[in-house]
Write an enzyme that holds these catalytic residues in place. Structure first.
Site, PDB file in Angstrom:
ATOM      1  N   GLY B 148      22.461  62.364  13.024  1.00  0.00           N
ATOM      2  CA  GLY B 148      20.774  61.757  12.459  1.00  0.00           C
ATOM      3  C   GLY B 148      20.312  60.860  13.704  1.00  0.00           C
ATOM      4  O   GLY B 148      20.516  60.213  14.116  1.00  0.00           O
ATOM      5  N   CYS B 149      18.919  60.684  13.662  1.00  0.00           N
ATOM      6  CA  CYS B 149      18.531  59.852  14.600  1.00  0.00           C
ATOM      7  C   CYS B 149      18.795  58.337  14.678  1.00  0.00           C
ATOM      8  O   CYS B 149      19.202  57.512  15.382  1.00  0.00           O
ATOM      9  CB  CYS B 149      16.770  60.307  15.172  1.00  0.00           C
ATOM     10  SG  CYS B 149      16.291  60.500  13.675  1.00  0.00           S
ATOM     11  N   TYR B 150      17.845  57.854  13.544  1.00  0.00           N
ATOM     12  CA  TYR B 150      18.466  56.416  12.947  1.00  0.00           C
ATOM     13  C   TYR B 150      19.998  55.933  13.160  1.00  0.00           C
ATOM     14  O   TYR B 150      20.238  55.617  14.036  1.00  0.00           O
ATOM     15  CB  TYR B 150      17.703  55.991  11.589  1.00  0.00           C
ATOM     16  CG  TYR B 150      16.669  56.237  11.225  1.00  0.00           C
ATOM     17  CD1 TYR B 150      15.456  55.234  12.462  1.00  0.00           C
ATOM     18  CD2 TYR B 150      15.835  56.989  10.146  1.00  0.00           C
ATOM     19  CE1 TYR B 150      14.335  55.513  12.023  1.00  0.00           C
ATOM     20  CE2 TYR B 150      14.452  56.761  10.293  1.00  0.00           C
ATOM     21  CZ  TYR B 150      13.893  55.984  11.307  1.00  0.00           C
ATOM     22  OH  TYR B 150      12.300  56.040  10.793  1.00  0.00           O
ATOM     23  N   THR B 152      22.406  57.444  15.084  1.00  0.00           N
ATOM     24  CA  THR B 152      22.690  56.969  16.774  1.00  0.00           C
ATOM     25  C   THR B 152      22.266  55.632  16.602  1.00  0.00           C
ATOM     26  O   THR B 152      23.281  55.476  17.115  1.00  0.00           O
ATOM     27  CB  THR B 152      22.200  58.324  17.187  1.00  0.00           C
ATOM     28  OG1 THR B 152      22.437  59.743  16.680  1.00  0.00           O
ATOM     29  CG2 THR B 152      22.327  58.224  18.550  1.00  0.00           C
TER      30      THR B 152
END
Lengths: 346, 346, 346, 346
Positions: B148-150, B152
């Site tokens: 997921g972006c957060y 990462t």
């Protein structure tokens, strides 16, 4: 591998050149100058370059720059360019100048809109570098005058109509709008975030913007007659992009489909001009970060007017991307090298 | 040349994959699916692709997709991914899944935060695809769960502190903020321009955001103990970018310079992590459109806290860029192929 | 009708004072000064005022200003304020100072974070003008030090928790974010549209922002013990607004509903503090242009932390609106006069 | 105290009416309807109203609404308005309709551009509510058709030229641009933040936008001859504002100063039209949130064209503010009541 210098790298067209050239397989940036920031790593000025550009910004000493590079991009303000370009040429370097200093065929026009020209003898040798208009001349050029951002969008938008003599040349209007990067990176209150954000305005109204004579020169050549246009620039609260909405009176009836077809044919072989299907109208969002010029053409049957809408990224096709396109042509490289990036969406 | 399929291309991670893969010299996109828009040219959906992607969007028929591709990116919502991934694997294809469906080691955690898992037997085979944490495992993986972006941004930010056991693992806070593209491309009033623009807000406050357990799984593995964190996401009026400001209590005194040095060493060999010099703090603007994760680390001597700030582009390092990085690793290609683009500035 | 002077009107808090005072039924602006633009009509500087403010900007000659006004707003940079405020007071005028010059009880703290104080004897007489904390003292004040924007959002957010002694006072964190108008109207490259737009960043990380000691002074008074906090400001690409996400460790278990109830009761009589229902979290968008402070409070049961989120418009409740609120209180007027405008949405 | 109903309050013009009416000293909102959100407190839908509007949204039952109010604003989509307006009128209520349903003198035009009209007999009774054009008729009206946003900007921009017969009526072009709130609050992909942000585009090109016939009706009445115009709308990435850049060919030579003088005289008595000094050009930023229409006029001597630039806030002078202005006139109140707010800058 071409050795390339970027002269005047502290502005937005400078960093954009560095961004593009980083992905160019046949070019290596060997020299970067900035009068304001000489001695600093370029990645201090532009942290986006960290880890990929180790260079330190240098002072602009023309002879030293010329020693390091085969081809030189001058991303300087007008006047500052003509102070150094002659030296580069004398030393046998090819130059792509992003300022206005060599865009005019006629020193008098330059002087009327800018200031006294320091080396007018170079004007006949400079090629106005719009590949879609004069690719062959660019190929052989030693000095390319890279077109202005607004003129690029307007000339590409009008070229097919003028070459086919389809519109009345006396009443052309271009209502254009630019993102804020077009105003440069100087510290001015007018360009502060809070002054620009959430507002839309016109400026340079009444034919006083300096890109007007540049457009007129090129449009006149295309039409083979003297053209005067009404040009109104606007400022849009966004970083990048120019959209020109161009109005002309058709000399004979035509449909949107016919003109869209004509445009598609005219620009059929061009790698960086995309003509939209009949009825389509471009957005700057779809070219942001790319070298494309997207064009839509519509006929308003109620008024007999044709409306051409063209969209570019002012920093790419309107400046640094076009400069690299010119470099590729001048150096016999495939025209699209380093320029195949698609728009950043969203 | 790798044959690549992009499954679920109507969202922002889908079009971002297409943008990135267009500049990848060793990959060719041979199949693009979209349930909503099957039958349309992909360039109708995303005009930025016009002239470079001629493909028509296809329905998602897993067997047909598998026939056309060696490696498959699934850019589908969670649940939709696990409906098709087993088929792709059965047919011998490698899969990089951008949804949450295979990110958890433990089906129970997935089911607590999402819904019943349809093929929990695949979870032990899936590799959580954060190259800077487990590059070797990615290399051999058939199924990579793209982070997921957060997570990462938070995991990369904390990794050196946890591996070196420098902070109290009980009181970690990540206050993170994302651009709007993280909310997807669905038609919701909440994501309308006028609802989001000129406002800043928190959401999912109190440990309820689904990225929380994902971070906790990975941070616990790094720390070799169970970690619970306080995570608060925010929404920023911009297209792209995640900035995480992460707070930890130092177990022993340290200076900003020491920790900056430790981070620089820790990530010294990483192509896509840039540690800023001591005192430097990143901005999402400098990674926009690029695959970098920029990290700054500062000690607040007054409170004994370390503050780590990490910045990524949520659609690149936080999604599609990282997916291509994983593809490169899985396929034995140079890790940075197709990912060398620098941030679009401005 | 009160006669009001706005001293230092060329910045954003100055023009905001003029905007608010224009709708104030009991105040008339009789004098406006600007050193940079003296002699110009104020509507040349701010075209939004055209047709409603005919005044010409004056030089800052303290005696002349005092002759024209009963009450004086000083919207000057710090240091410039303390050069003129003593004269205004000596001439019997009441002053509301928007700078930091009179916010500290202790000259030593001011001098540590700013510079030598020119009239420290005035500090004991100045009242820190946060009506929700010390309304009675404001009523009798001759000199009000109008609070900083970040401190307003943090102090109002924490007040109920500290007064009720519900949190550990040693580990408070405020992760705050501001719109760009907080950076002022000076011509700096860092605040250009293209530098700020489409990016999110932290700054002043590690306890070095000057609003830190101001918050600590006030929070310590509320808690009746010395408080040190971790404060990290961020910059959001929007014009107006501050959101503070504040973290504290609960000393005893509590639910979101209980704390939301406690906050609602605490601020029940306040005209400009709106506590959201349990679970609600504010956005700066809903207070933009208004004098409200919206507060939400949530307990993260997993970590035992309480998270308070507060939102203000930095130019209104964080500066000029609060200044007018203070004026109303000082002058015995209804507290909300001129401040009843609701947020501009969208 | 006037009792006022706002019918259809879930859109942007609805909440803007509530914002404006909150500061109106002679109007009390007694009924607010929304079909989608009936039963909810209006402050749940629009948190900006919290603490100031306690009302619950009601279903649109025309008789019940009429019982509660003296004057009714219908902020409904076209067609929905004409379903209820006749009932309101029959019950003796005055109506200000913000839709297009009663803007046309001629049912045939409405039906050509919209759909079959349900009560064409009301058209002759409806007054097109542009006070600067027909204040006297508004005064006596029972039904006011509140003008469209684009037409307001174009008609006010052209009125002096047409009344003085200074331009060729056959070649008028208006190139206009609007903020995104003009597109309404419906959940559409096209209006998502990430679709609109950082892009500028034209739409409705070729004379197909529905505001075209509305402008032509009013311009024809002013010119006392049939006018066909070329109108191109654009979308600007900002919340509010319309700027129209209008081009006409002068019938006789004139200077910028002469025309600026003529405009200043023409609109000299108008409370909400501000003519800029010669050479000045407006920005939407300076009218944002206010009821002003700012106008600049410039002559391009090179082409003999006059360029008029007009700026309004589309939700205020272009919709809800003008509606309140009309209410004031209809009810014999001072025209500016509730409308004295200046633009929110920045």
């Amino acid at each position: 591998m071409l050795k390339v210098a970027v002269v005047g790298a502290s502005g937005y067209t400078g960093v954009e050149l560095l961004r593009i050239l980083h992905c160019h397989p046949e070019a290596a940036v060997t020299c970067i100058t900035s009068e304001q920031s000489a001695g600093k790593p370029v990645s201090d000025l532009f942290p986006s370059l960290r880890g990929r550009y180790a260079q330190v910004l240098e002072n602009l000493e023309p002879v030293r720059v010329a020693e390091k590079a085969d081809i030189i991009f001058t991303a300087l303000p007008h006047k500052a360019a003509m102070e150094v370009v002659p030296t580069f040429l004398k030393l046998g370097k090819r130059v792509i100048d992003l300022s206005a200093d060599y865009r005019f065929n006629d020193a008098a026009t330059y002087e009327q809109w800018y200031e006294p020209h320091m080396n007018p003898h170079l004007l006949p040798k400079a090629v106005y570098g719009l590949p879609e208009v004069r690719r062959v001349a660019v190929k052989g050029a030693k000095l390319v005058a890279n077109p202005g951002c607004y003129p690029t969008s307007v000339i590409l938008g009008l070229q097919p109509l003028l070459k086919h003599k389809l519109i009345d040349t006396t009443g052309i209007i271009s209502d254009s709008a630019s993102g804020v990067s077009g105003a440069g990176r100087g510290a001015k209150v007018d360009n502060l975030y809070c002054e620009v954000n959430e507002g839309f305005k016109a400026y340079g109204v009444g034919g006083v913007h300096r890109h007007t004579p540049e457009m007129e020169q090129e449009l006149s050549l295309l039409a083979e007659e003297r053209i005067t246009i009404t040009f109104t620039p606007h400022l849009v609260p966004m970083d990048r992009g120019i959209l020109s909405t161009i109005y002309g009176r058709l000399l004979a009836p035509a449909t949107t489909a016919e003109l869209a077809g004509l445009y598609a044919e005219f620009y059929g072989g061009e790698p960086f001009v995309r003509v939209l299907p009949a009825g389509g109208v471009p957005s700057t969002a779809h070219v942001r970060g790319s070298n494309f010029c997207d064009i839509g053409v519509v006929v308003d049957q109620r008024t007999g007017r044709v409306i051409v809408v063209s969209a570019i990224d002012n920093l790419v096709k309107g400046a640094s991307g076009q400069a690299v396109q010119n470099m590729n042509i001048m150096c016999g490289l495939p025209e699209g090298l380093g320029l195949e990036g698609l728009a950043l969406v969203p």
